[in-house]
Design an enzyme around this catalytic site. Structure first.
Site, mmCIF file in Angstrom:
data_model
loop_
_atom_site.group_PDB
_atom_site.id
_atom_site.type_symbol
_atom_site.label_atom_id
_atom_site.label_comp_id
_atom_site.label_asym_id
_atom_site.label_seq_id
_atom_site.Cartn_x
_atom_site.Cartn_y
_atom_site.Cartn_z
ATOM 1 C CG ASN A 14 -6.823 -2.410 3.826
ATOM 2 O OD1 ASN A 14 -8.044 -2.530 3.891
ATOM 3 N ND2 ASN A 14 -6.190 -2.068 2.706
ATOM 4 C CG HIS A 108 -6.289 -8.787 -5.189
ATOM 5 N ND1 HIS A 108 -4.946 -8.632 -5.455
ATOM 6 C CD2 HIS A 108 -6.929 -8.616 -6.377
ATOM 7 C CE1 HIS A 108 -4.778 -8.388 -6.743
ATOM 8 N NE2 HIS A 108 -5.960 -8.374 -7.334
ATOM 9 C CD GLU A 178 -8.474 -2.399 -0.718
ATOM 10 O OE1 GLU A 178 -7.614 -2.666 0.130
ATOM 11 O OE2 GLU A 178 -8.187 -1.974 -1.849
HETATM 12 C C1 GRF Z 1 -4.704 -2.389 -0.700
HETATM 13 O O1 GRF Z 1 -5.264 -1.856 -1.868
HETATM 14 C C2 GRF Z 1 -4.861 -3.890 -0.643
HETATM 15 O O2 GRF Z 1 -6.007 -4.350 -1.280
HETATM 16 C C3 GRF Z 1 -3.645 -4.363 -1.404
HETATM 17 O O3 GRF Z 1 -2.631 -3.464 -1.065
HETATM 18 C C4 GRF Z 1 -3.194 -2.208 -0.687
HETATM 19 C C5 GRF Z 1 -2.684 -1.899 0.687
HETATM 20 O O4 GRF Z 1 -3.071 -0.618 1.102
HETATM 21 N N1 GRF Z 1 -3.338 -5.737 -1.131
HETATM 22 P P1 GRF Z 1 -2.767 -0.154 2.586
HETATM 23 O O5 GRF Z 1 -1.272 -0.351 2.815
HETATM 24 O O6 GRF Z 1 -3.575 -1.024 3.505
HETATM 25 O O7 GRF Z 1 -3.170 1.274 2.656
#
Ligand code: GRF
Length: 204
Positions: A14, A108, A178
Site C-alpha cells: 500500500n 483495513h 486496496e
Molecule cells: C493490507 O491488507 C491492509 O489492508 C492491512 O494490512 C495489509 C498491509 O499490506 N491493514 P501491505 O503491507 O500494504 O502490503
C-alpha cells in the site's frame, strides 16, 4: 502540498501504491516520513529505496528509535498533515490520536464494522471472511480513534467473492482494490472533499 507520514509493519504494497500514485501524477503529496515498529520489513526497504526517511517506533525510549512519548512532537516538527496507517499493526499512541484528530486514516482489508478489531489483521481477516461464507468483502478506509478498526468509515469497495476457493484468493482480490482505494481517499482528503455532515463522513 499535503505532507503525509505512512505507518507500516509489513510488506508495504500500500505504501508502494501511494508512491506509484504520486509518480503517475494522480497524487500531489509529499511522503515525508515512514514510521515502523518493524525495521526489517519490506515496507522499510521500499521507503529506503525511495529515499524516504524512516523512523523506528518503540514504546519506551531507546537509542535510535522514537518513543511513544516523542512521536507526536516529531510529527508536529515534520509538519505532517495526514498520517496513513498502511498495514501498521500497533495501536497509535493516544497522544498522537489527540493531536491529529480526523487526520489519521487506516486501510483495513474487510468491510467494517464486520471482521475488524484486535487480532483481525492479515490472513486472519480473510480466513474469517472465508469461513463465514460471506459473498462480498472488500477494503475499508476509516478515520482512526483509540480502538482498533473503530473510527468512522470514509470509503469502502465491494469485492465479489461468491466463487472463491480459499482465503488466499480473497486476499489477492481485496489487495488489488486496496491499491486503488487508498490513493483515491488520500486524493479526496488532499482536495478537501472529505467532510463530516450529520455524523456521517461524506466524500464529494
Ligand atoms: C493490507 O491488507 C491492509 O489492508 C492491512 O494490512 C495489509 C498491509 O499490506 N491493514 P501491505 O503491507 O500494504 O502490503
Amino acid at each position: 502540498m499535503l505532507k503525509i507520514a505512512v505507518f507500516v509493519s509489513g510488506r508495504g504494497s500500500n505504501l508502494q501504491a501511494i508512491l506509484d500514485a504520486k509518480s503517475s501524477g494522480f497524487l500531489n503529496v509529499e511522503v515525508a516520513a515512514v514510521f515502523t515498529d518493524r525495521p526489517d520489513s519490506g515496507a522499510v526497504e521500499r521507503a529506503k529505496g525511495n529515499s524516504i526517511p524512516v523512523w523506528v517506533i518503540c514504546k519506551e525510549k531507546k537509542s535510535g528509535s522514537v518513543s511513544n512519548e516523542e512521536l507526536s512532537g516529531l510529527l508536529g516538527k515534520l509538519k505532517i498533515d495526514l498520517i496513513v496507517l498502511a498495514g501498521f499493526l500497533k495501536l497509535v499512541p493516544e497522544s498522537v490520536i489527540d493531536h491529529f484528530e480526523n487526520k489519521i486514516i487506516n486501510i483495513h482489508p474487510a468491510l467494517l464494522p464486520s471482521f475488524g478489531g484486535k487480532g483481525m489483521y492479515g490472513m486472519n481477516v480473510h480466513r474469517a471472511v472465508f469461513n463465514s461464507s460471506a459473498k462480498i468483502t472488500g477494503p475499508t478506509v476509516h478515520f482512526v480513534d483509540k480502538l482498533y478498526d473503530n473510527g468512522k468509515i470514509i470509503a469502502q469497495r465491494a469485492v465479489d467473492i461468491s466463487d472463491v476457493n480459499s482465503p488466499e484468493e480473497i486476499a489477492e482480490r481485496v489487495l488489488k482494490v486496496e491499491h486503488e482505494l487508498l490513493p483515491f481517499v488520500i486524493k479526496k482528503i488532499e482536495e478537501g472533499k472529505v467532510k463530516t455532515i450529520n455524523e456521517r463522513v461524506v466524500v464529494f
